[in-house]
Design a protein around this motif. Structure first.
Motif, PDB file in Angstrom:
ATOM      1  N   HIS A 261      -0.614   4.781 -17.819  1.00 27.87           N
ATOM      2  CA  HIS A 261      -1.647   4.720 -16.786  1.00 27.87           C
ATOM      3  C   HIS A 261      -0.990   4.988 -15.441  1.00 27.87           C
ATOM      4  O   HIS A 261       0.245   4.905 -15.310  1.00 27.87           O
ATOM      5  CB  HIS A 261      -2.325   3.343 -16.792  1.00 27.87           C
ATOM      6  CG  HIS A 261      -1.496   2.296 -16.114  1.00 27.87           C
ATOM      7  ND1 HIS A 261      -0.420   1.682 -16.729  1.00 27.87           N
ATOM      8  CD2 HIS A 261      -1.567   1.756 -14.857  1.00 27.87           C
ATOM      9  CE1 HIS A 261       0.127   0.818 -15.898  1.00 27.87           C
ATOM     10  NE2 HIS A 261      -0.531   0.840 -14.757  1.00 27.87           N
TER      11      HIS A 261
ATOM     12  N   ALA B  88      -4.731   6.283 -19.731  1.00 30.06           N
ATOM     13  CA  ALA B  88      -5.919   6.008 -18.942  1.00 30.06           C
ATOM     14  C   ALA B  88      -6.304   7.262 -18.155  1.00 30.06           C
ATOM     15  O   ALA B  88      -5.458   8.132 -17.894  1.00 30.06           O
ATOM     16  CB  ALA B  88      -5.663   4.852 -17.989  1.00 30.06           C
ATOM     17  N   LYS B  89      -7.602   7.329 -17.792  1.00 28.68           N
ATOM     18  CA  LYS B  89      -8.115   8.487 -17.063  1.00 28.68           C
ATOM     19  C   LYS B  89      -7.359   8.784 -15.776  1.00 28.68           C
ATOM     20  O   LYS B  89      -7.257   9.930 -15.349  1.00 28.68           O
ATOM     21  CB  LYS B  89      -9.600   8.250 -16.702  1.00 28.68           C
ATOM     22  CG  LYS B  89     -10.566   8.825 -17.695  1.00 28.68           C
ATOM     23  CD  LYS B  89     -11.972   8.904 -17.144  1.00 28.68           C
ATOM     24  CE  LYS B  89     -12.467   7.552 -16.635  1.00 28.68           C
ATOM     25  NZ  LYS B  89     -13.937   7.517 -16.473  1.00 28.68           N
ATOM     26  N   ASP B  90      -6.838   7.712 -15.148  1.00 26.96           N
ATOM     27  CA  ASP B  90      -6.211   7.870 -13.826  1.00 26.96           C
ATOM     28  C   ASP B  90      -4.738   8.263 -13.893  1.00 26.96           C
ATOM     29  O   ASP B  90      -4.076   8.314 -12.856  1.00 26.96           O
ATOM     30  CB  ASP B  90      -6.337   6.553 -13.049  1.00 26.96           C
ATOM     31  CG  ASP B  90      -5.412   5.472 -13.616  1.00 26.96           C
ATOM     32  OD1 ASP B  90      -4.983   5.607 -14.797  1.00 26.96           O
ATOM     33  OD2 ASP B  90      -5.107   4.514 -12.883  1.00 26.96           O
TER      34      ASP B  90
ATOM     35  N   TYR C 113      -8.537   6.906 -22.180  1.00 22.43           N
ATOM     36  CA  TYR C 113      -9.425   5.749 -22.037  1.00 22.43           C
ATOM     37  C   TYR C 113      -9.756   5.528 -20.560  1.00 22.43           C
ATOM     38  O   TYR C 113      -9.107   6.091 -19.675  1.00 22.43           O
ATOM     39  CB  TYR C 113      -8.789   4.517 -22.670  1.00 22.43           C
ATOM     40  CG  TYR C 113      -8.569   4.738 -24.146  1.00 22.43           C
ATOM     41  CD1 TYR C 113      -9.579   4.450 -25.068  1.00 22.43           C
ATOM     42  CD2 TYR C 113      -7.383   5.304 -24.607  1.00 22.43           C
ATOM     43  CE1 TYR C 113      -9.398   4.699 -26.426  1.00 22.43           C
ATOM     44  CE2 TYR C 113      -7.200   5.557 -25.957  1.00 22.43           C
ATOM     45  CZ  TYR C 113      -8.217   5.255 -26.859  1.00 22.43           C
ATOM     46  OH  TYR C 113      -8.046   5.514 -28.197  1.00 22.43           O
ATOM     47  N   ASP C 114     -10.743   4.639 -20.364  1.00 19.03           N
ATOM     48  CA  ASP C 114     -11.277   4.492 -19.008  1.00 19.03           C
ATOM     49  C   ASP C 114     -10.276   3.983 -17.979  1.00 19.03           C
ATOM     50  O   ASP C 114     -10.292   4.402 -16.820  1.00 19.03           O
ATOM     51  CB  ASP C 114     -12.499   3.554 -19.028  1.00 19.03           C
ATOM     52  CG  ASP C 114     -13.767   4.352 -19.294  1.00 19.03           C
ATOM     53  OD1 ASP C 114     -13.667   5.603 -19.343  1.00 19.03           O
ATOM     54  OD2 ASP C 114     -14.824   3.740 -19.466  1.00 19.03           O
ATOM     55  N   ASN C 115      -9.482   3.033 -18.389  1.00 14.68           N
ATOM     56  CA  ASN C 115      -8.546   2.466 -17.429  1.00 14.68           C
ATOM     57  C   ASN C 115      -7.367   1.843 -18.176  1.00 14.68           C
ATOM     58  O   ASN C 115      -7.307   1.887 -19.413  1.00 14.68           O
ATOM     59  CB  ASN C 115      -9.250   1.410 -16.565  1.00 14.68           C
ATOM     60  CG  ASN C 115      -9.989   0.427 -17.457  1.00 14.68           C
ATOM     61  OD1 ASN C 115      -9.499   0.031 -18.519  1.00 14.68           O
ATOM     62  ND2 ASN C 115     -11.197   0.054 -17.041  1.00 14.68           N
TER      63      ASN C 115
ATOM     64  N   ALA D  71      -8.317  -0.779 -20.922  1.00 11.14           N
ATOM     65  CA  ALA D  71      -8.904  -0.189 -22.136  1.00 11.14           C
ATOM     66  C   ALA D  71      -7.839   0.550 -22.943  1.00 11.14           C
ATOM     67  O   ALA D  71      -7.878   0.564 -24.185  1.00 11.14           O
ATOM     68  CB  ALA D  71     -10.024   0.768 -21.758  1.00 11.14           C
ATOM     69  N   THR D  72      -6.903   1.159 -22.259  1.00  7.34           N
ATOM     70  CA  THR D  72      -5.849   1.884 -22.958  1.00  7.34           C
ATOM     71  C   THR D  72      -4.972   0.919 -23.747  1.00  7.34           C
ATOM     72  O   THR D  72      -4.613   1.178 -24.898  1.00  7.34           O
ATOM     73  CB  THR D  72      -4.987   2.677 -21.948  1.00  7.34           C
ATOM     74  OG1 THR D  72      -5.855   3.404 -21.073  1.00  7.34           O
ATOM     75  CG2 THR D  72      -4.063   3.641 -22.664  1.00  7.34           C
TER      76      THR D  72
END
Lengths: 280, 280, 280, 280, 280, 280
Positions: free
Chosen positions: B123, B143-145, B202-204, B207-208
């Motif tokens: 992440h 994570a998406k970010d 994953y979203d964040n 969640a990852t």
């Protein structure tokens, strides 16, 4: 640049992109089809660029709107083959063919062996030898109109100038390579992007060359010690185990880490300015 | 778990996931940047986990919202380098650098060598050494970010802790690897998924990690004989010919096929219940 | 074709596709699950096809709507194992297992070693040995309904008939392979296409077989010297360095370039007609 | 032993040497020159012996006083070649030759692949194929009168059944191998002993066979688990790095060390009696 | 030298031989037979010596008149094995054995991996592990009374600590190695000299150690940059192709040739005096 | 022969030895010490001879009574090094050194790569580069007075032009090579013969050259297809596994076995006359 005067090629050092050389295949009237002197010259050019301190990254493209290259000039090749074909012993013919193929391969391998990264800008017909050639470069960009094809089986032979050895390692997928190599079917820019043969697709030849020059200029702005080490270690690692790759890397970097480029780069980073690096 | 007390790391055995260990890099105030004691400790932790019978799968993540790791703590590294730099002979300096790089590599290779599969949850900033590290794991989730980057050329060096040897074999594509390694340009989660560097996004961060723990728990629920053999044979095969891989597999399985896990697994399958497997 | 009469297989030479052989696994009542005689027969069939001059490309498929194959017939295998299991010394058992696995592997490797390209048409359940088998073919096509799975860890063992050595080289991505091999989770046609395990997806079993036959017929219409050389050099190159691949290619083509197929192909090209090639 | 009835060979299990098989090339009227059926039979015999539990070591010799073998029966070979030679395309001829050589090599490699050690007793003419064959065995003994020769260049070809790949690794010296292979000059027992091609020299054929049987019997008296593991690991190590050899050894012995032969051997050692080992 | 205090070993830095360390196995009352702590300590000692700047060459010998070492302490080993043997699953036992063998191998490999050359002085019984150990050194000298033997098959196992991988490459002859490894027959100093296993034979233990120290001192008087590079490149070359060896050498020397030792050595040569070299 | 006019070399085609070329290093006034132009010329000469149809075997010797060559002209080399040494960045110096070493190696490798066998006649001082050079030839003969030495460590560097990669494979024994390479001690003709570095010893320079010419003439009288194939396959096999060697051999001979030389050789054998072979 008088020293880069080779028939069927133009070599330029664009003033707006420091440390970048632009090599162009220049036989557009024959769709840049290759005759013997051309691959010999290509080998010579990249051998020279490899150690030319004015150069840190290279763009390769083809002149004319229609083709990067249609590959080997089959007409010239078959004439050459026929006229020289005075041998009748198949074993002696085999020696002649093997020497010929080896010499030819070596000229194309000069692109891979060149210490500076090579970005190829593909467009139009990019067939046969065009695939061999572009698999020996480091990064492939192409125009939307590009027509790719591993065409060799269509003229009765297995591709022998590098495609069958390098293409699977470029795209990392044997199933797709086998299909296009066994059928000689052509494929376009979109498919090339999807399978990872090219890194990006642009609107046309011009835009592709502009993008390639920009990418080369970006690479050329970095420490040449770092960049050339990265190319070399990636090429070495392709052909060795991870353990061997790590060992080679540690020996390579035992000298490279002593470079003043590291402090130059770090300092520029802190001072938010562009670093300059000594010639290499 | 007192025996897994290593500075800058937390190691937990989450009660809800049997046989799973969760290792977290824990220096969030410096964005989990690595100093020497950290990679030494990482080596020690994975060497221990490798033979710890309480563990059948491992999750690796980074503490703090901002970064998995920004990579090497460049400030600390350059201070260390400067203060210790009393040698003037370049050949002797080279020996010191080579020993240093080799030791460093070996700590990261401990993750690959660990007999249990490792799932990494990435992440935020995942740069430089973060790439080296994650290529030594078995499965990458992010994570998406996440911001990835093979940043080494930007500080004047070729990545030397594993990225250049392992990344091409992880994603199977040399063209993309060369571009990101030669330019040091960052890339995001979507691109990482597209080229196959990560298996899922994953979203964040949270969640990852949840997904990574779930995946690890799934792996940990299988026969450890089967799982650890699968990891070992895949790692061996990466560095050998198919024929060599087959030979090694047949020797490996000549012992492994004698396991009671096979009848346990088959029987559980018939009886629609979860098998249990003896410690390993 | 009386000579291709092997239990649990049908071998046909479809009249509408010259030079194409169609091999079908034929034990649909047990979902084409493999018992020992089946892999032995498969080895024999492909060894024969390899040098049969009537054949230039091969399609492999499974009979019945439900499955290409569910893999090893576990029930038969465990009975066989139990009944023959009179040895008590683990080292002697290991020898028996190793010989067994080696023989089994060799039958599947016959598909890869076969000099003619093999296109596999997958559908329905394609599990376990079905993956081993299809990684030994050259091109994989599948129906929309195909359910793939490296299921071996679910029965307590590491896949040992080729999947762990060949699958990563087929798809070129270790992260995805590790996930599916360590978890035994199934995946469908779409995912198989995305990761490059299959080249294309069709509506159903029938359409897949039709497409496979068409692809095989296309390959069979090319010079067999060119096609078989291409398969051989690609297989060799997978397991060797680029430099070794180039050297092998030059030696291979030193004989192959003497073929009359080249002038036949060139001439047909000029005359816009279909070339014919001498038997091989 | 009815099952070892192969034309041109006798296979015996001498009662005075438990677990030893004695294979003799038996075409003395033609100086044991090889025709096709002979190398095919040789392959079959050694494939069978490899897993025959009655056998733990093998002696290979030649019948008749004059020759172990003069090599390929050149007369038969050239007739065969001529009569079958209806192909005119050099590429197609090349395929036929390659298949032929590969099949031939494989029969000789059966000796190396045989799990049981093979001691060869050489005498008289041991030329051409005789060298190929003996380099595939494990230990070479010879009579004083033996005449060795890598004769292939004298009939216009490079030795292709194994000599050029194995002989340098048997004697460990490329200078001597190149001289005898490039000149085809013959050499005698003394020179063979000096360069390490043979392990010992005996007075005549009979004494050599007696010594070979005695050596085989000694090997056959040891734990077959230990002996066969030793042969396999030495063969593997010849073709791999030391690091790879160690890894393979540790996996191999992970099963082999579980044998009851170890305690049997240790106990016999303490009790000063001959151990017996279970069948393998 | 307090830091070289390891049970069952003495480590000395003889004052009359600058830069030489003398390691002695010291369990003469049990003929220097190895128990687990001994190979662990041996690994630790050589890992330390590898980077100790006081050391440029090492002598390894055994205390007591009777034996360099009789090898593994079989009594201790079998007791250890029995007591710890609570596992019943053969696959789990295999894991335990593999880990054990791997750890053991790694301690012996420490001698080969040690950056400084190691000369071993052998005498008396030098059996089993004694062979494994001495093949990991660089130069072998022995006393007239030395009794060598690859004894492992006599206790029911294939040698697994290095002999089977390294011995053939030390002596360069597979025929002789196979004979002594498959029969476990002992051999003496003269035979060891003839086959090239030892470089020279001396009258007794004492004379051998004196000669080893003298040889080590000679090596230690040379540039450590040159000496350590030579050892490393020779070890690398053993496991790679000549082409790979040349490439590695050129990278290694790209740093090493920058050493001040070259001018120091050249100048001393001109001035006929002994050069001194900076610490390494 | 005007085309073989290269400074510091004489190239002759002795009329009494058909198809033999005699290359002599010709700088006797400096004991044939090498300066840069010399190794460049050596590369050029052997590259030309490799495909010159007038040549089927080559003798290499040194002019003057005192030395084959004392190796690199250290004085010239150090002057060159000093004068050109304007770089201060150790990483950039490393690049310059690596390029230099690689180019140098390539000139010497030209001898190994030359398709025709090379016999070297050594005498007097044969030190340093003299060893590198002779390990790249196929057969080594020497005069009684020859003084050999891997002298590089005495001038502060690891031998980098081929000795460390090739010498162990020439003599097949790592113990002896390590001793002479780590100590730089000289050795004479007798020792060279004993360890297999040379094939035979002659009374003096003249007798050695006569013997070398005779040996070359014998090789040159054989089928060039057979001879050149034998050299190539032996060189390939040195760097590959036996299995790879066999595969390469079968492909190589698939063309070579089609030669008319085989029937020419067989017929001459029957008719007891000397065969003649077409140019190659």
């Amino acid at each position: 640049m008088a020293d880069y005067s080779f028939e069927y090629f133009t070599v330029q050092f664009p003033t707006e992109h420091q440390y970048v050389a632009h090599v162009e295949i220049n036989r557009p009237e024959r769709l840049n089809a290759f005759i013997e002197v051309m691959w010999e010259n290509m080998g010579k050019i990249f051998n020279k660029l490899s150690t030319d301190p004015r150069v840190r990254a290279i763009v390769l493209s083809g002149a004319g709107e229609k083709a990067f290259t249609t590959g080997l000039d089959v007409k010239a090749a078959s004439e050459g083959l026929l006229s020289s074909d005075t041998k009748t012993d198949p074993a002696r013919k085999a020696v002649a063919f093997r020497r010929h193929v080896t010499t030819f391969q070596d000229c194309i391998t000069a692109v891979e062996r060149c210490e500076k990264p090579v970005v190829v800008a593909l467009h139009g017909f990019s067939l046969g030898l065009g695939i061999d050639l572009s698999t020996a470069t480091d990064v492939r960009l192409c125009a939307k109109d590009t027509r790719f094809g591993v065409k060799e089986v269509d003229i009765g032979l297995a591709a022998d100038i590098g495609t069958l050895s390098r293409l699977p390692k470029v795209v990392g997928n044997y199933g797709w390579v086998k299909e296009v190599a066994l059928t000689a079917r052509e494929f376009g820019a979109e498919e090339a992007l999807r399978v990872g043969f090219v890194n990006a697709v642009y609107d046309n030849r011009e835009a592709t060359i502009v993008a390639a020059l920009k990418l080369a200029a970006l690479i050329a702005s970095k420490s040449p010690v770092a960049v050339q080490g990265t190319k070399e270690i990636l090429n070495y690692s392709r052909d060795h185990s991870v353990q061997d790759g790590l060992r080679y890397t540690s020996v390579w970097n035992s000298a490279a880490l002593q470079t003043q480029d590291i402090s130059a780069a770090l300092l520029s980073g802190l001072q938010k300015r562009t670093p300059t690096f000594e010639k290499l």
